[in-house]
Design an enzyme around this catalytic site. Structure first.
Site, PDB file in Angstrom:
ATOM      1  N   ASP A 212       0.841  -1.192   0.000  1.00  0.00           N
ATOM      2  CA  ASP A 212       0.000   0.000   0.000  1.00  0.00           C
ATOM      3  C   ASP A 212       0.876   1.241   0.000  1.00  0.00           C
ATOM      4  OD1 ASP A 212       0.342   1.028   3.023  1.00  0.00           O
ATOM      5  OD2 ASP A 212       0.211  -1.148   3.019  1.00  0.00           O
ATOM      6  N   ASP A 214       1.334   4.683   2.052  1.00  0.00           N
ATOM      7  CA  ASP A 214       0.958   5.078   3.399  1.00  0.00           C
ATOM      8  C   ASP A 214       0.076   6.327   3.385  1.00  0.00           C
ATOM      9  OD1 ASP A 214       1.459   3.859   5.962  1.00  0.00           O
ATOM     10  OD2 ASP A 214       2.366   5.750   6.561  1.00  0.00           O
TER      11      ASP A 214
END
Length: 272
Positions: A212, A214
């Site tokens: 991902d 952040d």
């Protein structure tokens, strides 16, 4: 200490979503340690002719959160079986738009932002290990070469992984602060694992899978547990392929002295 030394010299610690490494033929070994049970029984098996010890970092059913993982017990158990080299795949968030989900990174630096975790075996003696370069250069080279053979574009060489306490994800302000320091990855389990390996004189390298971006990287975006698991599951076969090649490459290289220090590990193992 276990009496089953020399079962395997290479260990793999599986990260989030990585609960098994061997397709078949592995044996579970229960190891008692002075620090309780490791996160799961150690599985010992053969990978392309190399004896490997595997343990899922968070337990078989992800029962251990990042701050409750029995790090000392797990590292002690691996060392007592003969492990001297450890590959540590882990899920990480990216702190830059240049590194997107699905990317493999072989970090070369670590920043500890955890709190309250026990991060040493030396509770009653003053032993100070060198930790300037937390990751083994030989294992990093093996992992980079394995990624070059397995992944389009290979892996990113280098980067600083900041380890946070968890289990919550970072606030947007924290994430932006980390990025301003020039750090590139954020993770919840890389410390104290790496320093405990160093205290036990085990070479150690993280193999980081970006799951991902952040919270502070893109306005309006945040991190969800569902997102992390989805990317990790999608990339699991690729990651296992990289680790298999890494293990074979590591088995073929000479002994390394990156984790050597002035303390006596055998005495430590016998004294606790």
């Amino acid at each position: 200490m276990s009496d089953q030394q020399d079962r395997a010299t290479i260990g793999v610690i599986g990260g989030t979503g990585f609960y098994s490494f061997f397709d078949s033929g592995s044996e579970e070994v229960v190891v008692d340690t002075p620090f309780g049970a490791p996160s799961a029984p150690i599985s010992v098996g053969t990978v392309d002719g190399v004896q490997v010890a595997f343990v899922p970092r968070h337990g078989r059913n992800h029962e251990y959160a990042p701050h409750t993982v029995p790090y000392r017990a797990t590292m002690w158990a691996l060392r007592s079986l003969g492990v001297r080299r450890v590959f540590a795949p882990c899920a990480v968030g990216s702190l830059t738009t240049d590194i997107g989900p699905g990317t493999l990174v072989i970090p070369d630096q670590l920043v500890d932002r955890t709190s309250g975790r026990v991060h040493t075996f030396f509770d009653t003696s003053a032993v100070h290990v060198s930790f300037a370069d937390p990751y083994c250069p030989q294992l990093r080279t093996a992992a980079r070469g394995a990624a070059a053979e397995s992944v389009d574009g290979g892996a990113i060489d280098g980067g600083t992984m900041v380890v946070i306490e968890g289990p919550r994800f970072s606030t947007r302000a924290e994430s932006q602060w980390f990025a301003r320091q020039g750090w590139t990855l954020v993770n919840m389990t890389g410390h104290p694992e790496a320093v405990l390996a160093r205290e036990l004189k085990m070479c150690y390298a993280a193999v980081a899978l970006v799951t991902d971006t952040d919270a502070g990287v893109s306005e309006g975006e945040g991190v969800s547990e569902t997102e992390v698991y989805a990317v990790f599951e999608k990339s699991l076969d690729m990651l296992k392929g990289v680790l298999t090649r890494s293990v074979v490459a590591a088995d073929a290289i000479d002994d390394c002295d990156c984790a050597q220090g002035g303390h006596d590990v055998d005495a430590l193992l016998a004294s606790v």
